[in-house]
Design an enzyme around this catalytic site. Structure first.
Site, PDB file in Angstrom:
ATOM      1  N   SER A   4       2.898  -4.858   7.132  1.00  0.00           N
ATOM      2  CA  SER A   4       2.525  -4.541   5.749  1.00  0.00           C
ATOM      3  C   SER A   4       3.676  -4.880   4.808  1.00  0.00           C
ATOM      4  CB  SER A   4       2.219  -3.049   5.609  1.00  0.00           C
ATOM      5  OG  SER A   4       1.132  -2.684   6.389  1.00  0.00           O
TER       6      SER A   4
ATOM      7  N   HIS B 272       0.862  -1.187   0.000  1.00  0.00           N
ATOM      8  CA  HIS B 272       0.000   0.000   0.000  1.00  0.00           C
ATOM      9  C   HIS B 272       0.890   1.226   0.000  1.00  0.00           C
ATOM     10  CE1 HIS B 272       0.908   1.028   4.186  1.00  0.00           C
ATOM     11  NE2 HIS B 272       0.669  -0.227   4.505  1.00  0.00           N
TER      12      HIS B 272
ATOM     13  N   ASP C 170      -1.876 -19.472  12.781  1.00  0.00           N
ATOM     14  CA  ASP C 170      -0.691 -19.913  13.506  1.00  0.00           C
ATOM     15  C   ASP C 170      -0.791 -19.482  14.968  1.00  0.00           C
ATOM     16  OD1 ASP C 170       2.195 -19.838  14.478  1.00  0.00           O
ATOM     17  OD2 ASP C 170       2.447 -20.669  12.458  1.00  0.00           O
TER      18      ASP C 170
END
Length: 336
Positions: free
Chosen positions: A289, A154, A274
């Site tokens: 990110s 992003h 997980d």
């Protein structure tokens, strides 16, 4: 040991800039070195961004017609590259008109601002501006063919306005995760880290699907093929991330759904399964990110956003969109 500086945490935000091009349209399968390692960035804008205009009175900025998110690129025909320089021009104006060149979205505008004195006799314009940002994120891939990297999944946006920051120049450096703020429902967690002074690359593109540039270090990570969009499936996958132990680790996730033609770039819904990662971070947190997503030994994309009210889930972008968006906006593919 390299000197460590700047304790920072990258926020998540994205603004659509470029059209979607899917990996399935590519004729040749790409192979890249997978990332997962943290990096720090320092970015300077092309011009200065107007973060706020004082509208409590008829301020000079308000009277000139300036608005939040405008980008001031020139003052009296001088290119503006820093807050300090524009402030100097205003302070030394003596109250004379200053001619501004402004970008509002993609539209160039000309405005005239007339500074006035404050209570201390200093000339001011009645606006707040920003020219740089710094933060922490995760490298998604290194591409030896173009000698480029892609990260975040992003764009870097102004924390106050949400505006995609116009890149003037930027660099990336090695970083180290120092601590983790665990995510809880309604509260975004984060990877908190330290930027070193060891530069590893230059930023050349900041768009809604990531930050990109040229790397100067040797590529890290295993070399693996990139998936075509048509090969992405719901079901088990893995993400690669680095936590506060400093080691690249692989964690299990589930691809719960995908919207490959979604023009927001939020192409996949990813759920962390997980237990170790859930125990450590609470799920997907800020700073992750760009963490690569692997399925069937192929790179299918990167983690981009967290669901704040359900931090075990987040969005991912396809690797096809990351690669094609870079190549459209500044990337140059070298012939092999």
């Amino acid at each position: 040991m390299k000197k460590m500086i700047r304790y920072v945490c990258m926020t998540l935000a994205a603004v659509l800039l470029c059209p979607i091009m899917t990996a399935s349209s590519q004729e040749v399968r790409r192979t890249v070195h997978v990332g997962g390692m943290p990096f720090g960035l320092t970015m300077y804008t092309n011009g200065v961004v107007v973060v706020n205009v004082d509208d409590s009175y008829d301020s000079p900025a308000k009277a000139a017609g300036l608005r939040e998110n405008d980008i001031i690129t020139r003052a009296n025909d001088e290119k503006i590259t820093s807050n300090e320089r524009l402030q100097e021009i205003i302070a030394s104006s003596g109250g004379a008109d200053i001619e501004l060149s402004v970008l509002r979205g993609k539209s160039p505008l000309s405005m005239t601002i007339t500074p006035e004195t404050d209570d201390d006799g200093n000339y001011t314009a009645g606006m707040w501006i920003r020219d740089s940002t710094a933060g922490l994120g995760t490298i998604t891939y290194f591409d030896e063919n173009t000698h480029s990297f892609g990260a975040l999944g992003h764009g870097i946006c102004d924390r106050d306005t949400g505006l995609l920051m116009p890149l003037g120049s930027g660099k990336i450096v090695k970083a180290q995760i120092g601590s983790i703020t665990k995510a809880k429902k309604g509260i975004a967690g984060g990877l908190n880290g330290y930027m070193s002074d060891e530069e590893i690359g230059e930023m050349t593109v900041n768009n809604s699907f990531g930050v990109y540039g040229k790397y100067t270090d040797e590529p890290e990570g295993e070399e693996i093929p990139c998936a075509f969009d048509s090969e992405i499936e719901t079901g088990p996958a893995q993400i690669i991330a680095t936590l506060d132990d400093g080691e690249l680790q692989t964690f299990d996730v589930e691809i719960e759904g995908f919207h490959l033609n979604d023009k927001s770039g939020q192409n996949m819904v990813v759920r962390v399964t997980d237990e170790d990662l859930l125990d450590k971070t609470g799920g997907i947190v800020q700073g992750m990110s760009g963490s690569p997503i692997i399925q069937h030994d192929r790179l299918i994309g990167a983690v981009t956003h967290v669901f704040v009210n359900a931090p075990e889930k987040g969005y991912g972008i396809t690797i096809g969109n990351m690669l094609s968006c870079y190549e459209q906006f500044g990337g140059i593919r070298e012939e092999s």
